[in-house]
Each structure stands twice: as structure tokens, then as C-alpha cells.
Design a protein around this motif. Structure first.
Motif, PDB file in Angstrom:
ATOM      1  N   TYR A  68      69.589  48.776  18.410  1.00 58.21           N
ATOM      2  CA  TYR A  68      70.809  48.731  17.595  1.00 58.21           C
ATOM      3  C   TYR A  68      71.483  47.369  17.607  1.00 58.21           C
ATOM      4  CZ  TYR A  68      70.283  53.781  17.503  1.00 58.21           C
ATOM      5  OH  TYR A  68      69.790  55.042  17.322  1.00 58.21           O
ATOM      6  N   GLY A  69      71.084  46.491  18.520  1.00 59.54           N
ATOM      7  CA  GLY A  69      71.644  45.144  18.571  1.00 59.54           C
ATOM      8  C   GLY A  69      73.091  45.079  19.031  1.00 59.54           C
ATOM      9  N   LEU A  70      73.521  46.073  19.796  1.00 60.84           N
ATOM     10  CA  LEU A  70      74.917  46.091  20.247  1.00 60.84           C
ATOM     11  C   LEU A  70      75.160  45.015  21.304  1.00 60.84           C
ATOM     12  CD1 LEU A  70      75.593  49.934  20.524  1.00 60.84           C
ATOM     13  CD2 LEU A  70      76.011  48.413  18.602  1.00 60.84           C
ATOM     14  N   SER A  71      76.358  44.512  21.327  1.00 55.66           N
ATOM     15  CA  SER A  71      76.731  43.477  22.305  1.00 55.66           C
ATOM     16  C   SER A  71      76.953  44.120  23.669  1.00 55.66           C
ATOM     17  CB  SER A  71      78.004  42.764  21.856  1.00 55.66           C
ATOM     18  OG  SER A  71      79.114  43.639  21.959  1.00 55.66           O
ATOM     19  N   TRP A  72      76.889  43.274  24.699  1.00 58.30           N
ATOM     20  CA  TRP A  72      77.164  43.749  26.061  1.00 58.30           C
ATOM     21  C   TRP A  72      78.583  44.311  26.134  1.00 58.30           C
ATOM     22  CZ3 TRP A  72      72.705  44.201  28.025  1.00 58.30           C
ATOM     23  CH2 TRP A  72      71.737  43.199  27.961  1.00 58.30           C
ATOM     24  N   ARG A  73      79.520  43.625  25.479  1.00 58.29           N
ATOM     25  CA  ARG A  73      80.927  44.068  25.484  1.00 58.29           C
ATOM     26  C   ARG A  73      81.078  45.454  24.874  1.00 58.29           C
ATOM     27  NH1 ARG A  73      85.026  40.904  26.672  1.00 58.29           N
ATOM     28  NH2 ARG A  73      86.552  41.931  25.333  1.00 58.29           N
ATOM     29  N   ARG A  74      80.434  45.671  23.740  1.00 58.22           N
ATOM     30  CA  ARG A  74      80.556  46.962  23.047  1.00 58.22           C
ATOM     31  C   ARG A  74      79.996  48.088  23.917  1.00 58.22           C
ATOM     32  NH1 ARG A  74      79.314  49.306  17.741  1.00 58.22           N
ATOM     33  NH2 ARG A  74      80.320  51.334  17.898  1.00 58.22           N
ATOM     34  N   ILE A  75      78.833  47.842  24.501  1.00 60.46           N
ATOM     35  CA  ILE A  75      78.216  48.868  25.364  1.00 60.46           C
ATOM     36  C   ILE A  75      79.109  49.131  26.568  1.00 60.46           C
ATOM     37  CG2 ILE A  75      76.209  49.488  26.757  1.00 60.46           C
ATOM     38  CD1 ILE A  75      74.553  47.638  24.831  1.00 60.46           C
ATOM     39  N   ALA A  76      79.626  48.072  27.190  1.00 60.92           N
ATOM     40  CA  ALA A  76      80.498  48.230  28.358  1.00 60.92           C
ATOM     41  C   ALA A  76      81.763  48.995  28.001  1.00 60.92           C
ATOM     42  CB  ALA A  76      80.848  46.865  28.947  1.00 60.92           C
ATOM     43  N   ALA A  77      82.324  48.702  26.835  1.00 57.62           N
ATOM     44  CA  ALA A  77      83.547  49.387  26.415  1.00 57.62           C
ATOM     45  C   ALA A  77      83.300  50.882  26.254  1.00 57.62           C
ATOM     46  CB  ALA A  77      84.062  48.794  25.103  1.00 57.62           C
ATOM     47  N   VAL A  78      82.143  51.245  25.743  1.00 62.55           N
ATOM     48  CA  VAL A  78      81.846  52.661  25.529  1.00 62.55           C
ATOM     49  C   VAL A  78      81.457  53.355  26.842  1.00 62.55           C
ATOM     50  CG1 VAL A  78      80.259  54.257  24.390  1.00 62.55           C
ATOM     51  CG2 VAL A  78      81.239  52.370  23.113  1.00 62.55           C
ATOM     52  N   LEU A  79      80.583  52.725  27.620  1.00 62.64           N
ATOM     53  CA  LEU A  79      80.105  53.379  28.848  1.00 62.64           C
ATOM     54  C   LEU A  79      81.153  53.415  29.955  1.00 62.64           C
ATOM     55  CD1 LEU A  79      76.429  52.149  29.273  1.00 62.64           C
ATOM     56  CD2 LEU A  79      77.293  54.166  28.096  1.00 62.64           C
ATOM     57  N   PHE A  80      81.879  52.311  30.099  1.00 63.99           N
ATOM     58  CA  PHE A  80      82.791  52.191  31.239  1.00 63.99           C
ATOM     59  C   PHE A  80      84.260  52.110  30.839  1.00 63.99           C
ATOM     60  CE2 PHE A  80      78.768  50.099  32.603  1.00 63.99           C
ATOM     61  CZ  PHE A  80      78.381  51.064  33.511  1.00 63.99           C
ATOM     62  N   GLU A  81      84.518  52.207  29.522  1.00 65.00           N
ATOM     63  CA  GLU A  81      85.881  52.057  29.015  1.00 65.00           C
ATOM     64  C   GLU A  81      86.504  50.753  29.481  1.00 65.00           C
ATOM     65  OE1 GLU A  81      87.957  55.631  30.093  1.00 65.00           O
ATOM     66  OE2 GLU A  81      86.848  56.831  28.625  1.00 65.00           O
ATOM     67  N   ASP A  82      85.650  49.735  29.620  1.00 64.63           N
ATOM     68  CA  ASP A  82      86.097  48.422  30.068  1.00 64.63           C
ATOM     69  C   ASP A  82      85.091  47.389  29.563  1.00 64.63           C
ATOM     70  OD1 ASP A  82      86.889  46.116  31.357  1.00 64.63           O
ATOM     71  OD2 ASP A  82      87.014  47.023  33.345  1.00 64.63           O
ATOM     72  N   ALA A  83      85.486  46.650  28.532  1.00 66.26           N
ATOM     73  CA  ALA A  83      84.596  45.664  27.927  1.00 66.26           C
ATOM     74  C   ALA A  83      84.223  44.535  28.880  1.00 66.26           C
ATOM     75  CB  ALA A  83      85.238  45.088  26.665  1.00 66.26           C
ATOM     76  N   GLU A  84      84.995  44.376  29.955  1.00 70.58           N
ATOM     77  CA  GLU A  84      84.721  43.314  30.921  1.00 70.58           C
ATOM     78  C   GLU A  84      83.585  43.664  31.887  1.00 70.58           C
ATOM     79  OE1 GLU A  84      86.168  40.362  30.488  1.00 70.58           O
ATOM     80  OE2 GLU A  84      87.111  41.337  28.778  1.00 70.58           O
ATOM     81  N   LYS A  85      83.127  44.881  31.875  1.00 70.66           N
ATOM     82  CA  LYS A  85      82.055  45.294  32.799  1.00 70.66           C
ATOM     83  C   LYS A  85      80.670  45.006  32.221  1.00 70.66           C
ATOM     84  CE  LYS A  85      84.496  48.476  35.633  1.00 70.66           C
ATOM     85  NZ  LYS A  85      84.342  49.632  36.495  1.00 70.66           N
ATOM     86  N   GLN A  86      80.556  43.868  31.588  1.00 70.60           N
ATOM     87  CA  GLN A  86      79.301  43.481  30.962  1.00 70.60           C
ATOM     88  C   GLN A  86      78.186  43.281  31.984  1.00 70.60           C
ATOM     89  OE1 GLN A  86      79.944  40.313  27.994  1.00 70.60           O
ATOM     90  NE2 GLN A  86      82.114  40.842  28.207  1.00 70.60           N
ATOM     91  N   SER A  87      78.510  42.795  33.165  1.00 72.97           N
ATOM     92  CA  SER A  87      77.471  42.582  34.180  1.00 72.97           C
ATOM     93  C   SER A  87      76.878  43.919  34.637  1.00 72.97           C
ATOM     94  CB  SER A  87      78.016  41.792  35.375  1.00 72.97           C
ATOM     95  OG  SER A  87      79.072  42.497  35.992  1.00 72.97           O
ATOM     96  N   SER A  88      77.681  44.972  34.668  1.00 70.61           N
ATOM     97  CA  SER A  88      77.163  46.300  35.016  1.00 70.61           C
ATOM     98  C   SER A  88      76.186  46.786  33.953  1.00 70.61           C
ATOM     99  CB  SER A  88      78.303  47.306  35.157  1.00 70.61           C
ATOM    100  OG  SER A  88      79.160  46.952  36.208  1.00 70.61           O
ATOM    101  N   VAL A  89      76.507  46.515  32.694  1.00 69.14           N
ATOM    102  CA  VAL A  89      75.628  46.907  31.592  1.00 69.14           C
ATOM    103  C   VAL A  89      74.330  46.113  31.661  1.00 69.14           C
ATOM    104  CG1 VAL A  89      75.359  46.938  29.083  1.00 69.14           C
ATOM    105  CG2 VAL A  89      77.503  47.670  30.111  1.00 69.14           C
ATOM    106  N   ARG A  90      74.418  44.845  31.980  1.00 69.87           N
ATOM    107  CA  ARG A  90      73.206  44.016  32.087  1.00 69.87           C
ATOM    108  C   ARG A  90      72.306  44.522  33.213  1.00 69.87           C
ATOM    109  NH1 ARG A  90      76.910  39.389  31.173  1.00 69.87           N
ATOM    110  NH2 ARG A  90      76.634  38.792  29.012  1.00 69.87           N
ATOM    111  N   ARG A  91      72.901  44.948  34.313  1.00 65.35           N
ATOM    112  CA  ARG A  91      72.094  45.518  35.412  1.00 65.35           C
ATOM    113  C   ARG A  91      71.412  46.800  34.960  1.00 65.35           C
ATOM    114  NH1 ARG A  91      76.363  43.555  38.464  1.00 65.35           N
ATOM    115  NH2 ARG A  91      77.437  45.552  38.493  1.00 65.35           N
ATOM    116  N   MET A  92      72.140  47.637  34.224  1.00 65.95           N
ATOM    117  CA  MET A  92      71.528  48.853  33.689  1.00 65.95           C
ATOM    118  C   MET A  92      70.385  48.500  32.744  1.00 65.95           C
ATOM    119  SD  MET A  92      74.742  51.362  32.865  1.00 65.95           S
ATOM    120  CE  MET A  92      73.729  52.753  32.352  1.00 65.95           C
TER     121      MET A  92
END
Length: 125
Positions: A91-115
Motif C-alpha cells: 500500500y506504500g503507507l508511511s512509517w508515520r501513518r502506520i504508527a499512528a494507526v497501530l500505536f495511536e502515536d505517529a512518533e513511534k515510527q521506530s517500533s513500526v520499523r522493527r515490526m
């Protein structure tokens, strides 16, 4: 959504799926037949006070419940990581967008990258 969970009445539900299309690896069947799903749902329904209070199960039952719940949680964690790979790569979603949806915090991009990295390992890429 191919897997269907239908509330039938009051506190009852029915889960249906097609083994060939919805569960080709047998994860759903094993979770149901092996009591993982039942123990995980029991853990979800337990209140924090009930978990901290006097146990009602014997030691063996408590160990089995924890083992099944943890096993299903680990499997779901791996499946969520694979979903992050799909969100990013397909889907080409950004790290910020995924973090905002999964963790309700767009700043948790590093957690999304680890996932994402974990999901790629599970896929074998």
C-alpha cells in the motif's frame, strides 16, 4: 473479511472459516482445537482485579492457560509484523501513518520499523 464471527445470542458467538482459503496453514484450526483461542479469550475477559486476586485454577491449569495465551500472542505478533510489511510494501503507507494507526502515536515510527524488519524475516525476504 472471510473469517466470520457472528454474535448469535447474549454471550454466544459462532466462528466460521474456509480451511482452504482462510486458514491454509491451519493456524485457526490449531488455535481452536488446541485451546489457545479459549484461553486467550478467557484472559481477555478476566478483570485486572481477578488476575491479581486469589487464583481459582490449580497450578497446572494456570500454567496451561499462560502457555496457550502466550503462544497465541506470539503468533499474532508475527502475523501483525507481516501485515506491517504489506502496509508498507503493497500500500506504500508511511512509517508515520502506520504508527499512528497501530500505536495511536505517529512518533513511534521506530517500533513500526522493527515490526517491518521482523515481518520480512518471517516472510523470508
Amino acid at each position: 473479511m472471510p473469517v466470520d464471527v457472528t454474535k448469535t445470542a447474549g454471550n454466544r458467538a459462532e466462528i466460521t472459516w474456509d480451511p482452504q482459503q482462510d486458514d491454509p496453514r491451519g493456524y485457526l484450526a490449531r488455535a481452536v482445537e488446541g485451546d489457545q483461542l479459549a484461553y486467550a479469550l478467557e484472559a481477555l475477559g478476566a478483570s485486572e482485579a481477578g488476575l491479581a486476586g486469589e487464583p481459582t485454577a490449580d497450578e497446572g491449569q494456570a500454567l496451561a492457560a499462560a502457555m496457550h495465551t502466550a503462544g497465541l500472542a506470539q503468533l499474532l505478533e508475527r502475523r501483525a509484523a507481516v501485515q506491517v510489511v504489506q502496509l508498507r510494501d503493497h500500500y506504500g503507507l508511511s512509517w508515520r501513518r502506520i504508527a499512528a494507526v497501530l500505536f495511536e502515536d505517529a512518533e513511534k515510527q521506530s517500533s513500526v520499523r522493527r515490526m517491518y524488519d521482523s515481518g520480512r524475516r518471517h516472510i523470508g525476504i
